[in-house]
Design an enzyme around this catalytic site. Structure first.
Site, mmCIF file in Angstrom:
data_model
loop_
_atom_site.group_PDB
_atom_site.id
_atom_site.type_symbol
_atom_site.label_atom_id
_atom_site.label_comp_id
_atom_site.label_asym_id
_atom_site.label_seq_id
_atom_site.Cartn_x
_atom_site.Cartn_y
_atom_site.Cartn_z
ATOM 1 N N CYS A 113 0.813 -1.219 0.000
ATOM 2 C CA CYS A 113 0.000 0.000 0.000
ATOM 3 C C CYS A 113 0.851 1.275 0.000
ATOM 4 O O CYS A 113 0.322 2.382 -0.127
ATOM 5 C CB CYS A 113 -0.946 -0.009 1.190
ATOM 6 S SG CYS A 113 -1.805 -1.579 1.351
ATOM 7 N N HIS A 249 -2.738 6.472 3.818
ATOM 8 C CA HIS A 249 -3.323 5.337 3.090
ATOM 9 C C HIS A 249 -4.672 4.963 3.717
ATOM 10 O O HIS A 249 -4.773 4.787 4.936
ATOM 11 C CB HIS A 249 -2.364 4.144 3.124
ATOM 12 C CG HIS A 249 -3.014 2.846 2.797
ATOM 13 N ND1 HIS A 249 -3.802 2.668 1.679
ATOM 14 C CD2 HIS A 249 -3.013 1.649 3.449
ATOM 15 C CE1 HIS A 249 -4.251 1.427 1.662
ATOM 16 N NE2 HIS A 249 -3.799 0.783 2.723
ATOM 17 N N ASN A 279 -10.280 -0.456 0.910
ATOM 18 C CA ASN A 279 -8.816 -0.413 0.908
ATOM 19 C C ASN A 279 -8.334 -0.829 -0.480
ATOM 20 O O ASN A 279 -8.400 -2.001 -0.832
ATOM 21 C CB ASN A 279 -8.274 -1.362 1.987
ATOM 22 C CG ASN A 279 -6.750 -1.394 2.023
ATOM 23 O OD1 ASN A 279 -6.083 -0.947 1.090
ATOM 24 N ND2 ASN A 279 -6.200 -1.956 3.094
HETATM 25 N N1 COA Z 1 -18.488 -8.955 10.328
HETATM 26 C C1 COA Z 1 -18.946 -9.139 11.574
HETATM 27 N N2 COA Z 1 -18.139 -9.478 12.604
HETATM 28 C C2 COA Z 1 -16.829 -9.611 12.328
HETATM 29 C C3 COA Z 1 -16.296 -9.444 11.049
HETATM 30 C C4 COA Z 1 -17.183 -9.109 10.018
HETATM 31 N N3 COA Z 1 -16.780 -8.907 8.749
HETATM 32 N N4 COA Z 1 -14.964 -9.634 11.088
HETATM 33 C C5 COA Z 1 -14.664 -9.934 12.369
HETATM 34 N N5 COA Z 1 -15.780 -9.913 13.109
HETATM 35 C C6 COA Z 1 -15.918 -10.185 14.548
HETATM 36 C C7 COA Z 1 -14.745 -10.945 15.104
HETATM 37 O O1 COA Z 1 -14.887 -12.323 14.881
HETATM 38 C C8 COA Z 1 -14.800 -10.565 16.558
HETATM 39 O O2 COA Z 1 -15.779 -11.336 17.192
HETATM 40 P P1 COA Z 1 -15.501 -11.893 18.678
HETATM 41 O O3 COA Z 1 -15.377 -10.669 19.534
HETATM 42 O O4 COA Z 1 -16.727 -12.698 18.953
HETATM 43 O O5 COA Z 1 -14.246 -12.677 18.597
HETATM 44 C C9 COA Z 1 -15.310 -9.116 16.520
HETATM 45 O O6 COA Z 1 -15.936 -8.946 15.243
HETATM 46 C C10 COA Z 1 -14.224 -8.101 16.675
HETATM 47 O O7 COA Z 1 -13.161 -8.470 15.819
HETATM 48 P P2 COA Z 1 -11.827 -7.684 15.794
HETATM 49 O O8 COA Z 1 -10.818 -8.442 14.992
HETATM 50 O O9 COA Z 1 -11.482 -7.257 17.189
HETATM 51 O O10 COA Z 1 -12.294 -6.412 14.983
HETATM 52 P P3 COA Z 1 -11.472 -5.105 14.758
HETATM 53 O O11 COA Z 1 -12.185 -3.994 15.388
HETATM 54 O O12 COA Z 1 -10.010 -5.287 15.051
HETATM 55 O O13 COA Z 1 -11.613 -4.923 13.179
HETATM 56 C C11 COA Z 1 -10.368 -5.163 11.177
HETATM 57 C C12 COA Z 1 -11.074 -5.887 12.314
HETATM 58 C C13 COA Z 1 -9.758 -6.184 10.247
HETATM 59 C C14 COA Z 1 -11.401 -4.324 10.442
HETATM 60 C C15 COA Z 1 -9.291 -4.261 11.791
HETATM 61 O O14 COA Z 1 -8.491 -4.997 12.687
HETATM 62 C C16 COA Z 1 -8.411 -3.633 10.763
HETATM 63 O O15 COA Z 1 -8.856 -2.896 9.907
HETATM 64 N N6 COA Z 1 -7.073 -3.849 10.881
HETATM 65 C C17 COA Z 1 -6.133 -3.260 9.994
HETATM 66 C C18 COA Z 1 -6.146 -3.970 8.723
HETATM 67 C C19 COA Z 1 -5.421 -3.206 7.680
HETATM 68 O O16 COA Z 1 -5.376 -2.018 7.721
HETATM 69 N N7 COA Z 1 -4.858 -3.919 6.732
HETATM 70 C C20 COA Z 1 -4.244 -3.389 5.602
HETATM 71 C C21 COA Z 1 -3.103 -2.523 5.938
HETATM 72 S S1 COA Z 1 -2.458 -1.862 4.505
#
Ligand code: COA
Length: 322
Positions: A113, A249, A279
């Site tokens: 990215c 980004h 993204n």
């Molecule tokens: N829909 C509904 N629930 C979801 C889900 C979805 N698409 N994806 C995950 N969950 C659930 C999880 O299973 C978890 O449930 P639990 O509490 O029962 O275990 C809950 O939602 C919270 O998950 P969590 O991983 O803590 O969510 P988060 O707030 O960290 O968000 C991302 C997840 C992936 C959106 C976030 O971590 C993120 O954006 N990270 C950075 C990724 C990124 O930027 N990548 C590219 C970089 S260039």
């Protein structure tokens, strides 16, 4: 020799994928996606539309929307992408061939990215060295072709798109000091696998899809990008108030909000593309630039901080004048 961005062009595929599209495929819903990521919709390329096609359409849009600009004398093309049609030939040579540009150096760079900003840093260096005069810098991705649609934590994030900047010499410097860096210890926390099933001696899933440890990347991004924005301000002798805009980004709106809060920037200084494109990796920064230009936010003379980060983990940032 000083350099400037003379023009920007973008392209996003026409098929809009709203959050509800995922509802019958994985356990998720519109409210979760918006509240955890800020994403309302994204674009997916057609089955026969690939990253090279998006690149070519972005360059065509650059030409159509900037009547004074032409490609005569383009002597270097650099494409940041992690989702190339194929590893070889490069996407840059596909552009060179399509537009029939003779004597043009061509490379693709894999900086995830951060690819578009790495391209700007390279273009600035080539022009400063006096070896090149007209450089096309692209960030382009067809991430939907590499998305694991069974993984609800990642598949809702990604979208397809492309952006291109024309970089040329200028009387006054308009591409200022930059930072680049990486932390390869996080290699297994964000990867798109090919043949090997290990990164840093640790097992990964080698299925040709994108995998990530979202929480780890999130925390790293907030911590590191906040530091790097302050570093960019310092090396460019600027205060936050002297900057008109920050384009981080567009990985997740919550990352952008957390970074803004960390550095003390008002949220309306942060320009994004995440809401309508998801993204789009290396394309997210030019897409945000384009949205802000067309809505009248970015004006000639504005100072803009660009900062890309992603798989590697790696990052690149630069301050530019529009
Ligand atoms: N829909 C509904 N629930 C979801 C889900 C979805 N698409 N994806 C995950 N969950 C659930 C999880 O299973 C978890 O449930 P639990 O509490 O029962 O275990 C809950 O939602 C919270 O998950 P969590 O991983 O803590 O969510 P988060 O707030 O960290 O968000 C991302 C997840 C992936 C959106 C976030 O971590 C993120 O954006 N990270 C950075 C990724 C990124 O930027 N990548 C590219 C970089 S260039």
């Amino acid at each position: 020799m000083n350099s400037q961005i003379s023009a920007i062009g973008v392209y996003a595929p026409s098929t809009i994928i709203p959050n509800d599209w995922f509802a019958d495929k994985i356990e998720t819903n519109n409210e979760w996606i918006i509240s955890r990521t800020g994403i309302k919709e994204r674009r997916f390329s057609e089955p026969d539309e690939f990253t090279s096609d998006l690149c070519i359409k972005a360059v065509k849009n650059l030409l159509a929307e900037n009547p004074g600009i032409n490609l005569d004398g383009v002597d270097f093309i650099v494409v940041g992408t992690t989702s190339a049609d194929q590893v070889m030939p490069s996407m840059a040579t596909r552009i060179q061939n399509y537009f029939n540009l003779p004597n043009t150096g061509c490379i693709d760079i894999m900086a995830a990215c951060a690819g578009f900003v790495y391209g700007l840093v390279l273009a600035k260096g080539l022009i400063a060295a006096g070896t090149h005069k007209k450089v096309l810098v692209l960030g382009a991705e067809a991430l939907s072709k590499f998305t694991d649609f069974t993984d609800r934590t990642s598949c809702i994030l990604f979208g397809d798109g492309a952006g291109v900047a024309l970089v040329e010499p200028s009387d006054k410097s308009k591409i200022f000091n930059c930072v680049t860096g990486s932390d390869g210890a996080y290699g297994k926390d964000l990867y798109l696998s090919q043949h090997a099933s290990v990164v840093n001696n640790e097992e990964i899933v080698a299925n040709g899809k994108i995998h990530q440890n979202g929480k780890v990347v999130f925390k790293w991004a907030v911590r590191t990008m906040s530091q790097k924005i302050n570093e960019l301000l310092a090396i460019n002798h600027l205060t936050l108030e002297q900057l008109d805009w920050v384009i981080l980004h567009s990985a997740n709106l919550r990352i952008i909000e957390a970074v803004a809060s960390e550095i003390g920037a008002p949220l309306d200084k942060m320009l994004t593309s995440i809401e309508f494109f998801g993204n789009t990796s290396s394309a997210s920064i030019p897409l945000a630039w384009d949205i802000a230009t067309k809505s009248g936010k970015i004006k000639p003379g504005n100072k803009i901080l660009l900062l890309g980060f992603g798989g590697g983990l790696t990052y690149a940032g630069v301050v530019v004048e529009a």
